[in-house]
Design a protein around this motif. Structure first.
Motif, PDB file in Angstrom:
ATOM      1  N   GLY A 163      38.318  18.364  78.581  1.00 20.53           N
ATOM      2  CA  GLY A 163      39.001  17.312  77.849  1.00 20.53           C
ATOM      3  C   GLY A 163      38.902  16.006  78.618  1.00 20.53           C
ATOM      4  O   GLY A 163      39.164  15.972  79.825  1.00 20.53           O
ATOM      5  N   VAL A 164      38.524  14.950  77.943  1.00 18.10           N
ATOM      6  CA  VAL A 164      38.261  13.659  78.580  1.00 18.10           C
ATOM      7  C   VAL A 164      39.191  12.598  78.021  1.00 18.10           C
ATOM      8  O   VAL A 164      39.335  12.478  76.799  1.00 18.10           O
ATOM      9  CB  VAL A 164      36.797  13.229  78.333  1.00 18.10           C
ATOM     10  N   ILE A 165      39.821  11.842  78.893  1.00 19.61           N
ATOM     11  CA  ILE A 165      40.591  10.667  78.491  1.00 19.61           C
ATOM     12  C   ILE A 165      39.783   9.429  78.843  1.00 19.61           C
ATOM     13  O   ILE A 165      39.426   9.215  80.007  1.00 19.61           O
ATOM     14  CB  ILE A 165      41.953  10.603  79.203  1.00 19.61           C
ATOM     15  N   LEU A 166      39.462   8.633  77.833  1.00 18.53           N
ATOM     16  CA  LEU A 166      38.783   7.349  78.010  1.00 18.53           C
ATOM     17  C   LEU A 166      39.727   6.262  77.510  1.00 18.53           C
ATOM     18  O   LEU A 166      39.809   6.022  76.308  1.00 18.53           O
ATOM     19  CB  LEU A 166      37.475   7.312  77.209  1.00 18.53           C
ATOM     20  N   GLY A 167      40.451   5.655  78.399  1.00 21.21           N
ATOM     21  CA  GLY A 167      41.425   4.658  77.994  1.00 21.21           C
ATOM     22  C   GLY A 167      41.543   3.569  79.040  1.00 21.21           C
ATOM     23  O   GLY A 167      40.540   3.091  79.581  1.00 21.21           O
ATOM     24  N   THR A 168      42.777   3.193  79.358  1.00 21.56           N
ATOM     25  CA  THR A 168      43.000   2.223  80.434  1.00 21.56           C
ATOM     26  C   THR A 168      42.504   2.785  81.755  1.00 21.56           C
ATOM     27  O   THR A 168      42.052   2.058  82.637  1.00 21.56           O
ATOM     28  CB  THR A 168      44.495   1.876  80.530  1.00 21.56           C
ATOM     29  N   GLY A 169      42.590   4.101  81.887  1.00 24.08           N
ATOM     30  CA  GLY A 169      42.019   4.826  83.014  1.00 24.08           C
ATOM     31  C   GLY A 169      41.125   5.933  82.483  1.00 24.08           C
ATOM     32  O   GLY A 169      40.931   6.076  81.273  1.00 24.08           O
ATOM     33  N   ILE A 170      40.585   6.736  83.385  1.00 21.83           N
ATOM     34  CA  ILE A 170      39.717   7.850  83.021  1.00 21.83           C
ATOM     35  C   ILE A 170      40.294   9.125  83.609  1.00 21.83           C
ATOM     36  O   ILE A 170      40.580   9.194  84.811  1.00 21.83           O
ATOM     37  CB  ILE A 170      38.283   7.660  83.565  1.00 21.83           C
ATOM     38  N   GLY A 171      40.475  10.130  82.758  1.00 19.32           N
ATOM     39  CA  GLY A 171      40.997  11.411  83.237  1.00 19.32           C
ATOM     40  C   GLY A 171      40.244  12.559  82.617  1.00 19.32           C
ATOM     41  O   GLY A 171      39.415  12.380  81.717  1.00 19.32           O
ATOM     42  N   GLY A 172      40.524  13.755  83.102  1.00 17.93           N
ATOM     43  CA  GLY A 172      39.875  14.928  82.552  1.00 17.93           C
ATOM     44  C   GLY A 172      40.650  16.184  82.881  1.00 17.93           C
ATOM     45  O   GLY A 172      41.420  16.232  83.851  1.00 17.93           O
ATOM     46  N   GLY A 173      40.475  17.203  82.057  1.00 16.46           N
ATOM     47  CA  GLY A 173      41.121  18.486  82.281  1.00 16.46           C
ATOM     48  C   GLY A 173      40.193  19.610  81.843  1.00 16.46           C
ATOM     49  O   GLY A 173      39.339  19.419  80.980  1.00 16.46           O
ATOM     50  N   ILE A 174      40.374  20.777  82.437  1.00 10.69           N
ATOM     51  CA  ILE A 174      39.507  21.926  82.181  1.00 10.69           C
ATOM     52  C   ILE A 174      40.349  23.094  81.686  1.00 10.69           C
ATOM     53  O   ILE A 174      41.387  23.425  82.287  1.00 10.69           O
ATOM     54  CB  ILE A 174      38.757  22.343  83.465  1.00 10.69           C
ATOM     55  N   VAL A 175      39.907  23.710  80.602  1.00  7.81           N
ATOM     56  CA  VAL A 175      40.560  24.903  80.069  1.00  7.81           C
ATOM     57  C   VAL A 175      39.507  26.002  79.926  1.00  7.81           C
ATOM     58  O   VAL A 175      38.444  25.776  79.329  1.00  7.81           O
ATOM     59  CB  VAL A 175      41.223  24.631  78.708  1.00  7.81           C
ATOM     60  N   VAL A 176      39.786  27.168  80.497  1.00  9.51           N
ATOM     61  CA  VAL A 176      38.860  28.300  80.448  1.00  9.51           C
ATOM     62  C   VAL A 176      39.570  29.484  79.787  1.00  9.51           C
ATOM     63  O   VAL A 176      40.618  29.922  80.264  1.00  9.51           O
ATOM     64  CB  VAL A 176      38.374  28.696  81.861  1.00  9.51           C
ATOM     65  N   ASN A 177      39.012  29.939  78.678  1.00  9.96           N
ATOM     66  CA  ASN A 177      39.590  31.056  77.933  1.00  9.96           C
ATOM     67  C   ASN A 177      41.080  30.852  77.651  1.00  9.96           C
ATOM     68  O   ASN A 177      41.895  31.756  77.806  1.00  9.96           O
ATOM     69  CB  ASN A 177      39.362  32.372  78.679  1.00  9.96           C
ATOM     70  N   GLY A 178      41.409  29.637  77.253  1.00 13.59           N
ATOM     71  CA  GLY A 178      42.778  29.307  76.877  1.00 13.59           C
ATOM     72  C   GLY A 178      43.729  29.053  78.022  1.00 13.59           C
ATOM     73  O   GLY A 178      44.909  28.798  77.799  1.00 13.59           O
ATOM     74  N   GLN A 179      43.212  29.081  79.263  1.00 15.32           N
ATOM     75  CA  GLN A 179      44.049  28.874  80.443  1.00 15.32           C
ATOM     76  C   GLN A 179      43.666  27.576  81.148  1.00 15.32           C
ATOM     77  O   GLN A 179      42.480  27.323  81.393  1.00 15.32           O
ATOM     78  CB  GLN A 179      43.909  30.047  81.419  1.00 15.32           C
ATOM     79  N   LEU A 180      44.678  26.785  81.487  1.00 17.83           N
ATOM     80  CA  LEU A 180      44.439  25.547  82.200  1.00 17.83           C
ATOM     81  C   LEU A 180      43.959  25.838  83.614  1.00 17.83           C
ATOM     82  O   LEU A 180      44.526  26.676  84.326  1.00 17.83           O
ATOM     83  CB  LEU A 180      45.736  24.738  82.252  1.00 17.83           C
TER      84      LEU A 180
END
Length: 296
Positions: free
Chosen positions: A130-147
């Motif tokens: 998951g990527v956030i492209l906004g005032t800043g840049i962020g990201g998150g990873i989910v594998v098989n429904g688990q953060l």
């Protein structure tokens, strides 16, 4: 299953929801974040919002909170938050005392990724970035429904990888981070360097490019090429099934066409199999993901 409360802490607003087991939002409320009043006022605001939501739900709820930054595994305090008065503070511990229960707290980009992986644009995909492209840049990873937060709670923080070593300074102390180029302010800065109108923000620059403005188009082409190089590094390491884009810049439709072509050009494979998708839940993704830190 009791309803779940999700709270999304932002620099200007704090949003809360009550969500049932089916993912339906039963109650929603937004309050201003009293950032100028300091950390104690911000935590009290979260407490009051959570208790008000719980009262309206009519029963005790689990509570998940999304926040800029992350809880340090070394100190237990918040780090890397742009709500700077909370950095170095034991936010989770203090809120658990105020609310008299266990809480779950995660980075806001992680909450976005979790929401979009569980019942959003990338539902049923095995590996989601998951990527956030906004005032800043962020990201998150989910594998098989688990953060996947990582040993230091920084998994997915691609925004502070160096893209161009001679690039502009970043608040993190390095130069040329992905965030300095792919954030909204990053696009505006690059447009100004090309001689563009400094009064235009990222949205206006993208619109001007669509209407034939030569400088705006040049800035957009540079943006899309950098988007491709930056995201290809993530794909080469993680090889996700899907990437979901969120934040204000995710509304630029060229990211899903020309941007994807640039990603494919730099990915270490003969074809790009990763799907690059717009988010499903919009501004609700973060707060929904906060609630979903507690499973059904």
């Amino acid at each position: 299953m009791s309803p779940r409360i999700g709270i999304d802490l932002g620099g200007t607003k704090t949003e809360g929801i009550v969500m049932n087991a089916s993912g339906e939002i039963l109650v929603r409320e937004r309050r201003a974040t009293p950032q100028a009043d300091g950390d104690a006022a911000i935590l009290a605001n979260i407490r009051d919002l959570a208790l008000d939501l719980e009262q309206r739900a009519g029963e005790r709820c689990t509570i998940g909170i999304g926040t800029p930054g992350a809880i340090s595994t070394k100190t237990g305090c918040l780090k890397n938050s742009n709500t700077v008065c909370l950095n170095g503070k034991p936010v989770k511990r203090d809120l658990e005392k105020l609310l008299a229960r266990e809480l779950r707290i995660a980075n806001d980009a992680n909450c976005f990724a979790l929401s979009e992986a569980l019942d959003g644009a990338a539902q049923a995909e095995s590996v989601v970035f998951g990527v956030i492209l906004g005032t800043g840049i962020g990201g998150g990873i989910v594998v098989n429904g688990q953060l996947l937060e990582g040993a230091q709670h920084i998994a997915g923080e691609w925004g502070h990888n160096v893209l161009e070593p001679d690039g502009p300074p970043c608040y993190c102390g390095k130069r040329g981070c992905v965030e300095t180029f792919l954030s909204g302010p990053g696009l505006a800065r690059d447009f100004a360097l090309l001689g563009g109108n400094t009064a235009l923000d990222a949205r206006a620059i993208a619109a001007a490019a669509e209407h034939g403005d030569v400088l705006a188009e040049a800035a957009m082409r540079r943006y899309l090429e950098r988007f491709g190089r930056a995201l290809s590094v993530v794909i080469n390491i993680l090889d996700p099934d899907a990437i979901v884009l969120g934040g204000g810049m995710s509304n630029i439709t060229r990211l899903y066409t020309e941007g994807r072509e640039h990603v494919a050009r730099h990915t270490f494979n003969d074809e790009l199999r990763t799907r690059i998708l717009p988010n499903r839940h919009g501004d609700s993704s973060g707060v929904r993901g906060a609630a979903q830190l507690w499973p059904v």
